[in-house]
Motif scaffolding. Sequence first.
Motif, PDB file in Angstrom:
ATOM      1  N   GLY A 209     110.658  83.485 122.953  1.00 30.65           N
ATOM      2  CA  GLY A 209     111.193  82.397 123.762  1.00 30.65           C
ATOM      3  C   GLY A 209     111.995  82.905 124.945  1.00 30.65           C
ATOM      4  N   MET A 210     112.767  83.980 124.738  1.00 24.48           N
ATOM      5  CA  MET A 210     113.496  84.588 125.853  1.00 24.48           C
ATOM      6  C   MET A 210     112.524  85.119 126.905  1.00 24.48           C
ATOM      7  N   GLY A 211     111.410  85.686 126.442  1.00 21.70           N
ATOM      8  CA  GLY A 211     110.460  86.289 127.372  1.00 21.70           C
ATOM      9  C   GLY A 211     109.671  85.296 128.207  1.00 21.70           C
ATOM     10  N   ILE A 212     109.354  84.146 127.631  1.00 22.11           N
ATOM     11  CA  ILE A 212     108.527  83.181 128.371  1.00 22.11           C
ATOM     12  C   ILE A 212     109.379  82.168 129.136  1.00 22.11           C
ATOM     13  N   ALA A 213     110.704  82.324 129.085  1.00 24.48           N
ATOM     14  CA  ALA A 213     111.606  81.311 129.641  1.00 24.48           C
ATOM     15  C   ALA A 213     111.455  81.107 131.139  1.00 24.48           C
ATOM     16  N   SER A 214     110.980  82.120 131.849  1.00 23.76           N
ATOM     17  CA  SER A 214     110.909  82.019 133.306  1.00 23.76           C
ATOM     18  C   SER A 214     109.525  81.617 133.815  1.00 23.76           C
ATOM     19  N   GLY A 215     108.611  81.252 132.899  1.00 20.24           N
ATOM     20  CA  GLY A 215     107.225  81.010 133.301  1.00 20.24           C
ATOM     21  C   GLY A 215     107.059  80.016 134.433  1.00 20.24           C
ATOM     22  N   LEU A 216     107.470  78.774 134.217  1.00 22.37           N
ATOM     23  CA  LEU A 216     107.274  77.731 135.230  1.00 22.37           C
ATOM     24  C   LEU A 216     108.225  77.892 136.402  1.00 22.37           C
ATOM     25  N   ILE A 217     109.493  78.163 136.118  1.00 21.02           N
ATOM     26  CA  ILE A 217     110.461  78.209 137.210  1.00 21.02           C
ATOM     27  C   ILE A 217     110.244  79.423 138.109  1.00 21.02           C
ATOM     28  N   GLY A 218     109.725  80.519 137.544  1.00 21.95           N
ATOM     29  CA  GLY A 218     109.374  81.670 138.371  1.00 21.95           C
ATOM     30  C   GLY A 218     108.249  81.331 139.327  1.00 21.95           C
ATOM     31  N   LEU A 219     107.308  80.551 138.848  1.00 26.55           N
ATOM     32  CA  LEU A 219     106.197  80.102 139.682  1.00 26.55           C
ATOM     33  C   LEU A 219     106.707  79.224 140.829  1.00 26.55           C
ATOM     34  N   ILE A 220     107.565  78.258 140.479  1.00 25.58           N
ATOM     35  CA  ILE A 220     108.124  77.369 141.503  1.00 25.58           C
ATOM     36  C   ILE A 220     108.945  78.167 142.517  1.00 25.58           C
ATOM     37  N   LYS A 221     109.753  79.116 142.031  1.00 29.25           N
ATOM     38  CA  LYS A 221     110.577  79.929 142.929  1.00 29.25           C
ATOM     39  C   LYS A 221     109.714  80.728 143.890  1.00 29.25           C
ATOM     40  N   GLY A 222     108.640  81.331 143.394  1.00 27.94           N
ATOM     41  CA  GLY A 222     107.743  82.080 144.259  1.00 27.94           C
ATOM     42  C   GLY A 222     107.142  81.218 145.348  1.00 27.94           C
ATOM     43  N   HIS A 223     106.756  80.000 144.985  1.00 33.53           N
ATOM     44  CA  HIS A 223     106.146  79.104 145.971  1.00 33.53           C
ATOM     45  C   HIS A 223     107.157  78.627 147.002  1.00 33.53           C
ATOM     46  N   THR A 224     108.404  78.356 146.567  1.00 32.22           N
ATOM     47  CA  THR A 224     109.412  77.914 147.539  1.00 32.22           C
ATOM     48  C   THR A 224     109.813  79.050 148.483  1.00 32.22           C
ATOM     49  N   LEU A 225     109.666  80.305 148.049  1.00 32.75           N
ATOM     50  CA  LEU A 225     109.995  81.442 148.898  1.00 32.75           C
ATOM     51  C   LEU A 225     108.937  81.688 149.970  1.00 32.75           C
ATOM     52  N   TRP A 226     107.662  81.560 149.612  1.00 31.99           N
ATOM     53  CA  TRP A 226     106.602  82.075 150.478  1.00 31.99           C
ATOM     54  C   TRP A 226     105.611  81.029 151.001  1.00 31.99           C
ATOM     55  N   PHE A 227     105.807  79.752 150.678  1.00 30.65           N
ATOM     56  CA  PHE A 227     104.869  78.737 151.146  1.00 30.65           C
ATOM     57  C   PHE A 227     105.612  77.532 151.727  1.00 30.65           C
ATOM     58  N   PRO A 228     104.959  76.752 152.623  1.00 26.85           N
ATOM     59  CA  PRO A 228     105.582  75.529 153.149  1.00 26.85           C
ATOM     60  C   PRO A 228     105.856  74.537 152.017  1.00 26.85           C
ATOM     61  N   ARG A 229     106.923  73.732 152.153  1.00 25.18           N
ATOM     62  CA  ARG A 229     107.346  72.847 151.068  1.00 25.18           C
ATOM     63  C   ARG A 229     106.283  71.829 150.686  1.00 25.18           C
ATOM     64  N   GLU A 230     105.442  71.394 151.660  1.00 24.46           N
ATOM     65  CA  GLU A 230     104.425  70.400 151.326  1.00 24.46           C
ATOM     66  C   GLU A 230     103.299  70.979 150.474  1.00 24.46           C
ATOM     67  N   ARG A 231     103.253  72.311 150.326  1.00 23.54           N
ATOM     68  CA  ARG A 231     102.231  72.941 149.495  1.00 23.54           C
ATOM     69  C   ARG A 231     102.754  73.336 148.116  1.00 23.54           C
ATOM     70  N   VAL A 232     104.063  73.215 147.915  1.00 20.91           N
ATOM     71  CA  VAL A 232     104.666  73.710 146.672  1.00 20.91           C
ATOM     72  C   VAL A 232     104.110  73.006 145.441  1.00 20.91           C
ATOM     73  N   ALA A 233     104.056  71.661 145.469  1.00 21.64           N
ATOM     74  CA  ALA A 233     103.592  70.917 144.293  1.00 21.64           C
ATOM     75  C   ALA A 233     102.146  71.236 143.959  1.00 21.64           C
ATOM     76  N   ALA A 234     101.281  71.289 144.996  1.00 17.98           N
ATOM     77  CA  ALA A 234      99.862  71.556 144.755  1.00 17.98           C
ATOM     78  C   ALA A 234      99.651  72.966 144.208  1.00 17.98           C
ATOM     79  N   LEU A 235     100.332  73.959 144.800  1.00 16.37           N
ATOM     80  CA  LEU A 235     100.172  75.332 144.334  1.00 16.37           C
ATOM     81  C   LEU A 235     100.749  75.519 142.935  1.00 16.37           C
TER      82      LEU A 235
END
Length: 401
Positions: A104-130
Amino acid sequence: MNFFNVTLPLALVNVINQASRSLMALIGPLLALEFDLSAADLGLLGAILFVAYGLMQLPVGVALDLYGPRRVQCASAGLACLGFAISAAAAGPFMLGFGRFITGMGIASGLIGLIKGHTLWFPRERVAALTGAGVFIGGIGGLCATVPMQAVLPSIGWRGAFWVLAMAAACVSLWIWLAVPPSPKRNAQKSIWSEIREFGPIFTAPVFIRMAPAIATLNALHFTYQGLWLGPWLRDVAGLEDGMRALTLLFYALGVMFGNLIAGNITSLLQARGKSPMIVPIVAMCAMLAMQVLILVVAPRDAWLVTLMWLAFSLSGSTSSAAYSSLAQAFPAQLAGRVSTAVNGSMLALVFVFQSMIGALLDLWPRTALGGWSATGYAWAMMATIIFQAATMLWMWRRRE
């Protein structure tokens, strides 16, 4: 930056995340028989993963904002590998529970890491789709833990299933380190305590207070059934045999995959047209509530009708990527990781409550001759979750101003 060096490698953490959660629904009845577990014991064994998952949310949110997805996700996948190995070697339920806690400790960052990566490197209107596309990929893990795993389970056993996941997690850790770029440099003058203090404005923000309970409940109910109780429900209430149970779990996992993909793309489309991104999660909440009522009232026994109902349930419950990314966009971009972990931590606390509560309710009735639990207990448990979800939706509606 592109899909192949951000979305795809970060989505692989969600592959092992989904597999680790879906596996318990498949092997839970086996564990109950091998270790002579009560429903409450099995509920606790399933829920302990989410305790660790929840406890790690705030630290992981800070770590993602400070160190970036590459370093955090690589370390997380390595920790998940250790948890799977401990689970595979477990001599009893306590060691297995410890392994699940580390996982559980290891998988804790699965979704939020994905969201963080998208907010760092993509336009906000693409975040939800990606993000929806990333969670769609993650759903492959849920698929693999159904019919394919059921096919090999007689040969490798539940311990072998955990060893397979351990090897997969090790490969994911290496892939992320090689593929994902380093994050932009942050202001080194800010201390970790100042970063943690920024959770205060998140938890007290009106939009968070209004939306977080309903979003957390939507996702928690989805996790509760996919992560444990759907498998036993299909056996004890619907009367399905092993093969059909695995097939129904596979359709549930497909619903998770396509639900996230569809929800993410519709949310991005609505945003592009100036509409609120919360429309999709709100519609999903209504659909999940309706499906619970329908399952409770109809109490279906036809295998394909059962599968269709739970497919609809999973489609409505798998809008977490759209809901989280939509709520995160109501805050500054540098807080995206912590906003997602704040609502995710609340959700995971609910998963622990729901999974444990269902187990405790089932133990109020005698076990069946086949070692299962009473259909009446499942009905009372579902009535409780219906009331709880309706209350969070009423709260959301009452605070709409």
